[in-house]
Enzyme design. Structure first.
Site, PDB file in Angstrom:
ATOM      1  N   GLY A  39       0.849  -0.933  -0.287  1.00 30.73           N
ATOM      2  CA  GLY A  39      -0.476   0.365   0.121  1.00 30.73           C
ATOM      3  C   GLY A  39       1.056   1.258  -0.286  1.00 30.73           C
ATOM      4  O   GLY A  39       0.083   2.757   0.125  1.00 30.73           O
ATOM      5  N   PRO A  76       4.679  -4.391  -1.306  1.00 25.81           N
ATOM      6  CA  PRO A  76       4.485  -3.543  -1.885  1.00 25.81           C
ATOM      7  C   PRO A  76       4.512  -4.013  -3.762  1.00 25.81           C
ATOM      8  O   PRO A  76       5.226  -4.789  -3.920  1.00 25.81           O
ATOM      9  CB  PRO A  76       6.099  -2.986  -1.818  1.00 25.81           C
ATOM     10  N   GLY A  77       3.109  -3.925  -3.978  1.00 26.15           N
ATOM     11  CA  GLY A  77       2.899  -3.514  -5.603  1.00 26.15           C
ATOM     12  C   GLY A  77       3.685  -2.367  -6.645  1.00 26.15           C
ATOM     13  O   GLY A  77       4.406  -1.918  -7.279  1.00 26.15           O
ATOM     14  N   ARG A 121      -8.975   2.807 -13.515  1.00 23.98           N
ATOM     15  CA  ARG A 121      -9.089   3.863 -12.275  1.00 23.98           C
ATOM     16  C   ARG A 121      -9.427   4.747 -11.608  1.00 23.98           C
ATOM     17  O   ARG A 121     -10.134   5.367 -10.741  1.00 23.98           O
ATOM     18  CB  ARG A 121      -6.988   3.856 -11.547  1.00 23.98           C
ATOM     19  N   CYS A 152     -17.850   4.327 -25.203  1.00 23.54           N
ATOM     20  CA  CYS A 152     -19.326   4.870 -24.365  1.00 23.54           C
ATOM     21  C   CYS A 152     -19.720   5.441 -23.215  1.00 23.54           C
ATOM     22  O   CYS A 152     -20.164   4.896 -23.329  1.00 23.54           O
ATOM     23  CB  CYS A 152     -20.396   3.849 -25.837  1.00 23.54           C
ATOM     24  N   GLU A 153     -19.341   6.016 -22.612  1.00 21.52           N
ATOM     25  CA  GLU A 153     -19.342   6.268 -20.990  1.00 21.52           C
ATOM     26  C   GLU A 153     -18.206   7.212 -20.650  1.00 21.52           C
ATOM     27  O   GLU A 153     -17.694   8.055 -20.923  1.00 21.52           O
ATOM     28  CB  GLU A 153     -18.417   5.304 -19.724  1.00 21.52           C
TER      29      GLU A 153
HETATM   30  C1  LIG Z   1      -3.462  -8.108   0.478  1.00 18.22           C
HETATM   31  C2  LIG Z   1      -2.333  -6.946   0.115  1.00 18.22           C
HETATM   32  N1  LIG Z   1      -0.637  -7.154  -0.314  1.00 18.22           N
HETATM   33  C3  LIG Z   1      -0.478  -6.143  -0.657  1.00 18.22           C
HETATM   34  C4  LIG Z   1      -1.247  -5.466  -1.617  1.00 18.22           C
HETATM   35  C5  LIG Z   1      -0.352  -4.601  -2.439  1.00 18.22           C
HETATM   36  O1  LIG Z   1      -0.521  -2.828  -3.004  1.00 18.22           O
HETATM   37  P1  LIG Z   1       0.233  -1.955  -3.372  1.00 18.22           P
HETATM   38  O2  LIG Z   1       0.214  -3.005  -4.903  1.00 18.22           O
HETATM   39  O3  LIG Z   1      -1.027  -0.990  -2.798  1.00 18.22           O
HETATM   40  O4  LIG Z   1       1.187  -1.309  -3.142  1.00 18.22           O
HETATM   41  C6  LIG Z   1      -2.818  -5.863  -1.859  1.00 18.22           C
HETATM   42  C7  LIG Z   1      -3.020  -5.423  -2.595  1.00 18.22           C
HETATM   43  O5  LIG Z   1      -4.361  -4.833  -2.388  1.00 18.22           O
HETATM   44  C8  LIG Z   1      -2.809  -6.294  -0.777  1.00 18.22           C
HETATM   45  O6  LIG Z   1      -4.042  -6.384  -1.060  1.00 18.22           O
END
Ligand SMILES: Cc1ncc(COP(=O)(O)O)c(C=O)c1O
Length: 471
Positions: free
Chosen positions: A277, A320-321, A363, A394-395
């Site tokens: 997050g 982290p993603g 998003r 079409c939105e």
């Molecule tokens: C359990 C969990 N871990 C990690 C993430 C990754 O979050 P982010 O990409 O915001 O770091 C998420 C995102 O929804 C999640 O649900």
């Protein structure tokens, strides 16, 4: 006629009010470094380049829309998390964007990979990630998905319901294996963007609530099942978080739970996960913390809690993603039409329509996400004009960039780049309006590689069976 605008007095007869945070740029061609991946710059002619390649060449060779991933930037961000969080495990959240190559990069950079479905698990395994470097999430894992995870020997399964604990225990017993299990808890902290809320109740589908006592019940159920190896507590508090206070409240609550169950089970659970997050910059307003700053703050919180509760610091992990892949990628679109729309009060808004939209990036439409953009195919000498970049769907809500100052001479055929597009955009893409999904290419030192090829209408038609009898 001149109107005062929040960004100052500008050519307001051609602009409409924008948000307060958006500043009129002195130079509409300037790139704000925090928004762009490491290798992005403008060349002598003012064309945007990434990884040593011009946006114009990428568009010519790959078509548009195209998602362009800066490979050097991916590795830099991945490694900086691994280095800053040394001693902790860093799981790359594959839901943000996962391909076999990306999974392989994550592994090579020292990351583990977090998957949330059998599909993501398959991609990670095909990308060469060993099972024990993978974690499996999901609030409704099917028996097939659990079976796949057990066969692959995934390093941890994060359980999310009592049904799942029973199901996992049964499937593990059948196979004679003992998976490592974490319990996902809800701490009552929910963080989004610049705010977080901490409440007593958790009205959401994920996790077991600490406040209601269900989290402890779930931990007990796992501990009691001889086919499960309970390793710890997992908490994920939200997305796009900029300040660590939410983590602090969450960490305090899960460390307290950890200490309570340690006394009850007469053993300290060896691991703990604080989730992902971590925020990134989508607009000039966003000020993300560096992995070093995050690591410093999170370590301090956990160590202080462990000290106060007289427990060891468990082996910690994060997921982290967005913070790894988000800033690596720009979406490149071609402008199709430019329209001046007269608003109430006589102001006009410039609508720039591009050849993608909500099908490749949902998003903004889904939860009002903000983005920035720049003219990529040339530098402009025209002034800045407040614009809205919209898609071809079409939105009415098919907006990609709600408010951005773009050159007033932007025209059909120009290329527009949207930074910060690596996470949850192509990964969430759809085929709305039968629009094939864009390709994703990686660029490095002037070389282009395709990670995901562009879909064709034939791909979509291959799913259309006409009127085929179901056996
Ligand atoms: C359990 C969990 N871990 C990690 C993430 C990754 O979050 P982010 O990409 O915001 O770091 C998420 C995102 O929804 C999640 O649900």
């Amino acid at each position: 006629m001149t109107h005062m605008h929040v960004a100052g007095s500008i050519h307001a007869d051609t602009i409409a009010p924008g948000p307060q945070w958006l500043r009129l740029p002195e130079d509409v061609n300037a790139l704000l470094p925090v928004l762009w991946s490491t290798t992005v710059e403008r060349d002598d002619e003012g064309i945007l380049t990434v990884g040593g390649l011009r946006a114009t060449e990428i568009a010519e060779r790959c078509g548009t829309p195209v998602y362009v991933l800066d490979e050097v930037d991916f590795h830099r961000r991945a490694r900086s998390f691994v280095e800053a969080f040394a001693g902790w495990d860093v799981y790359y959240a594959g839901k943000s964007f996962l391909t076999t190559a990306v999974a392989g990069w994550a592994l090579a950079d020292g990351l583990f990979v977090d998957c949330s479905t059998g599909g993501e698990l398959t991609v990670a395994l095909r990308g060469g990630v060993p099972g024990d470097r993978i974690g499996l999430h999901g609030n409704n894992k099917s028996e097939a998905e659990i079976g796949m995870a057990l066969e692959a020997g995934v390093g941890r399964i994060i359980v999310d319901s009592f049904d799942e604990i029973e199901r996992l225990g049964r499937l593990a017993a059948e196979r004679g294996v003992r998976p490592r299990v974490m319990v996902r808890v809800t701490t009552g902290v929910e963080a989004h963007t610049h705010e977080y809320i901490a409440t007593a109740h958790e009205d959401q589908k994920f996790g077991f609530s600490i406040a209601s006592g269900q989290a402890k019940e779930a931990l007990r159920a796992c501990e009691a099942d001889p086919h499960l190896e309970l390793i710890g507590i997992h908490s994920h508090i939200g997305s796009q978080i900029f300040e660590t206070h939410g983590f602090e409240v969450a960490a305090r609550r899960i460390m307290t739970l950890h200490a309570e169950v340690a006394r009850e089970f007469d053993r300290e659970l060896p691991e703990m996960d604080l989730g992902g997050g971590f925020g990134i910059a989508y607009t000039s307003l966003d000020r993300p913390e560096s992995p070093e700053q995050l690591a410093g703050a999170l370590r301090a919180i956990v160590e202080e809690q462990a000290h106060d509760l007289a427990v060891q610091v468990p082996r910690m992990s994060i997921e982290p993603g967005r913070a790894i892949v988000g800033p690596t990628t720009m979406a490149l679109y071609r402008v199709g039409t430019v329209k001046q729309v007269v608003l109430d009060g006589g102001a006009t808004r410039t609508y720039i329509s591009v050849d993608g939209g909500m099908s490749d990036n949902i998003r903004p439409a889904l939860y009002g996400a903000e983005y920035s953009a720049t003219l990529a195919s040339r530098a402009s000498t025209a002034g800045a004009r407040l614009s809205r970049i919209v898609g071809k769907h079409c939105e009415g809500g098919d907006i990609l960039v709600r408010d951005e100052f773009m050159p007033a001479d932007i025209a059909p055929g120009d290329l527009v780049a949207v930074p910060g597009s690596g996470a949850y955009s192509r990964a969430m893409a759809s085929n709305y309006n039968m629009v094939p999904r864009p390709s994703v290419v990686a660029v490095r030192d002037g070389a282009l590689h395709t990670l995901v090829r562009r879909e064709t209408i034939e791909d979509l038609l291959a799913l259309d069976l006409g009127y085929d009898p179901v056996p």
